[in-house]
Design an enzyme around this catalytic site. Structure first.
Site, short mmCIF file in Angstrom:
data_model
loop_
_atom_site.label_atom_id
_atom_site.label_comp_id
_atom_site.label_asym_id
_atom_site.label_seq_id
_atom_site.Cartn_x
_atom_site.Cartn_y
_atom_site.Cartn_z
CE LYS A 260 -3.36 -1.76 2.61
NZ LYS A 260 -4.94 -1.67 2.41
NE ARG A 334 -10.49 -10.27 -1.69
CZ ARG A 334 -11.77 -9.00 -2.83
NH1 ARG A 334 -11.63 -9.57 -3.59
NH2 ARG A 334 -11.09 -7.83 -2.18
#
Length: 481
Positions: A260, A334
């Site tokens: 990120k 996920r």
């Protein structure tokens, strides 16, 4: 939560600051001395929308009794109006002040909404101490000493107390710096809280016990802090429904090799907000002795960058034996949820599965900072969660699960992509998770990344972690019970 008492009393004790509710249009329907009502009406005459929920006017009365009166807007007088008033008068109170609220014949829903908001508006994060014990909270204690609800029923206060305490605990966990809050530490906190409640048990899986949980191991493999899986179990004898709650528990998210930017990484201590919410809601269910069976799965990992970190293009084998091609290591949440959902479907025989996750930034683009995305193929379950969220003062918006997006998940080297490149990020993430729940249970997914954090104080939300989802889940579990 910096605690102060909120109690219902049948008659006016006569001491302390008086709080009068103001309805829409400035209507004063409270029971109070005539001189006080006359002065309050005169003050409200020049006020701008004084009945607006959350508006507070201050009426000083030096050398008289009561010496100070707060005029709190409650709008239509429903639970939402009293929720706004509870937060507002906590903010308006002086440190150590005793407040007596003219709440004659207030409905229990209003009592609960008022008390929850008042307690939560007084929240302050408690920093870790030398031995992992809470130290003093940040900031000065400006909360009232107590709030007396004059003429209100006791009903609703016990639920408010349990729910507010659980929400505050979830806020503490999310606010905790990741230098403290690694998977081992957080698993220990969840287990310790469970141990303090009769009938609630905790099991923590680590090391070789996680064999088969390929998503959890892949995400946590790049960190020096190994992953954990916590299973909480509340199984009252009179339960007829088995609910499984699953919460994403990434204690810090660098994005992994798909790293990120710094600005996006700063608040990644909040990436376990889903785990905090479902764990805290389970604690509240035990505190309230709700007659519904709840099994809560908390996959905990730190997504770090190292030579052992998973790579884009890696193929991961999940608990249910299916495989995912990791197309973006910053789509890690996920992967851990997939293991937990697959385990729930295969081993736990649930009636309902609900997962909460700070999953996608796409949710915030679509719905903003205050609203979570709700996904479910089951209209009854979706309606029940929407109703619970509305009653709790937490916002959800139901989103679609379009079948024509399912082909986006197809991979050439695995059963599915973890994060397809075609867009529709929040929707496709929900479709991916749906692949793991089977067809034996109702299922709903709540993508709550944006509402898990408040950039500034707003009503019952204080700056920082919001504990989003705890109040919704407790009301939903209560309705099932």
């Amino acid at each position: 939560m910096r605690s102060f008492a909120i109690r219902s009393v049948p008659g006016d004790p006569g001491d302390g600051t008086l709080v009068l509710p103001v309805g829409a249009g400035g209507d004063l329907a409270a029971r109070a001395p005539q001189d006080v009502l006359a002065e309050a009406a005169e003050l409200l005459r020049d006020a701008d929308d004084p009945g607006r929920p959350g508006a507070v006017q201050v009426l000083p009365r030096p050398l008289r009794t009561p010496a100070r009166v707060l005029l709190a807007g409650v709008g239509a007088g429903d639970a939402a109006g009293w929720r706004a008033a509870g937060a507002a008068i906590t903010a308006a109170a002086r440190a150590g002040e005793a407040l007596r609220v003219a709440a004659h014949d207030l409905h229990p829903d209003g009592v609960r909404a008022f008390a929850e908001a008042a307690w939560l508006a007084g929240y302050a994060f408690r920093a870790p101490g030398d031995a992992d014990d809470p130290a003093q909270p940040y900031g000065d204690d400006t909360n009232p000493a107590e709030i007396l609800l004059v003429g209100a029923p006791e009903a609703g206060l016990a639920e408010a107390r349990a729910t507010a305490a659980a929400t505050a605990l979830a806020r503490d966990w999310v606010n905790m710096p990741s230098s403290v809050k690694n998977p081992e530490w957080l698993a220990g906190r969840f287990a310790a809280e469970a141990a303090g409640r009769p009938g609630l048990t905790a099991r923590v899986l680590a090391g070789d016990e996680l064999a088969g949980f390929g998503g959890i191991l892949a995400v946590g493999g790049g960190s020096v802090s190994p992953p954990r899986l916590v299973e909480l179990s509340w199984s009252p004898a009179n339960a007829t429904t088995h609910v499984v709650l699953v919460g994403k528990g990434i204690t810090f998210d660098t994005g992994g090799i798909s790293i990120k930017p710094v600005a996006a990484m700063t608040l990644m201590r909040k990436d376990m907000g889903g785990a905090a919410a479902v764990a805290a809601a389970t604690l509240a269910a035990a505190d309230l002795r709700l007659p519904v069976r709840v099994t809560t799965l908390l996959p905990l990992a730190e997504n770090a960058v190292s030579g052992a970190a998973m790579r884009p293009g890696d193929v991961i084998t999940h608990f249910d034996g299916t495989t995912s091609e990791s197309t973006n290591t910053d789509a890690e949440g996920r992967l851990v949820l997939a293991d937990a959902l697959g385990y729930a479907a295969a081993r736990l025989d649930p009636d309902v599965i609900v997962d909460l996750a700070t999953l996608t930034g796409a949710n915030a683009v679509a719905l903003g900072k205050r609203t979570a995305a709700l996904y479910s193929q089951d209209d009854e379950l979706a309606a029940a969660l929407e109703g619970a969220a509305a009653a709790a003062g937490e916002q959800v918006w139901r989103m679609p699960l379009p079948e024509d997006y399912v082909p986006y998940l197809r991979s050439d080297i695995a059963d599915r992509f973890s994060a397809p490149a075609q867009g529709a990020g929040s929707v496709v993430a929900a479709l991916y998770l749906r692949e793991f729940v089977g067809d034996t249970a109702q299922w709903a997914h709540l993508d709550m990344s944006a509402p898990s954090w408040a950039d500034a104080a707003d009503g019952e939300l204080t700056k920082g972690a919001t504990g989003w989802g705890v109040r919704t889940l407790v009301r939903w579990l209560s309705a099932i019970a």
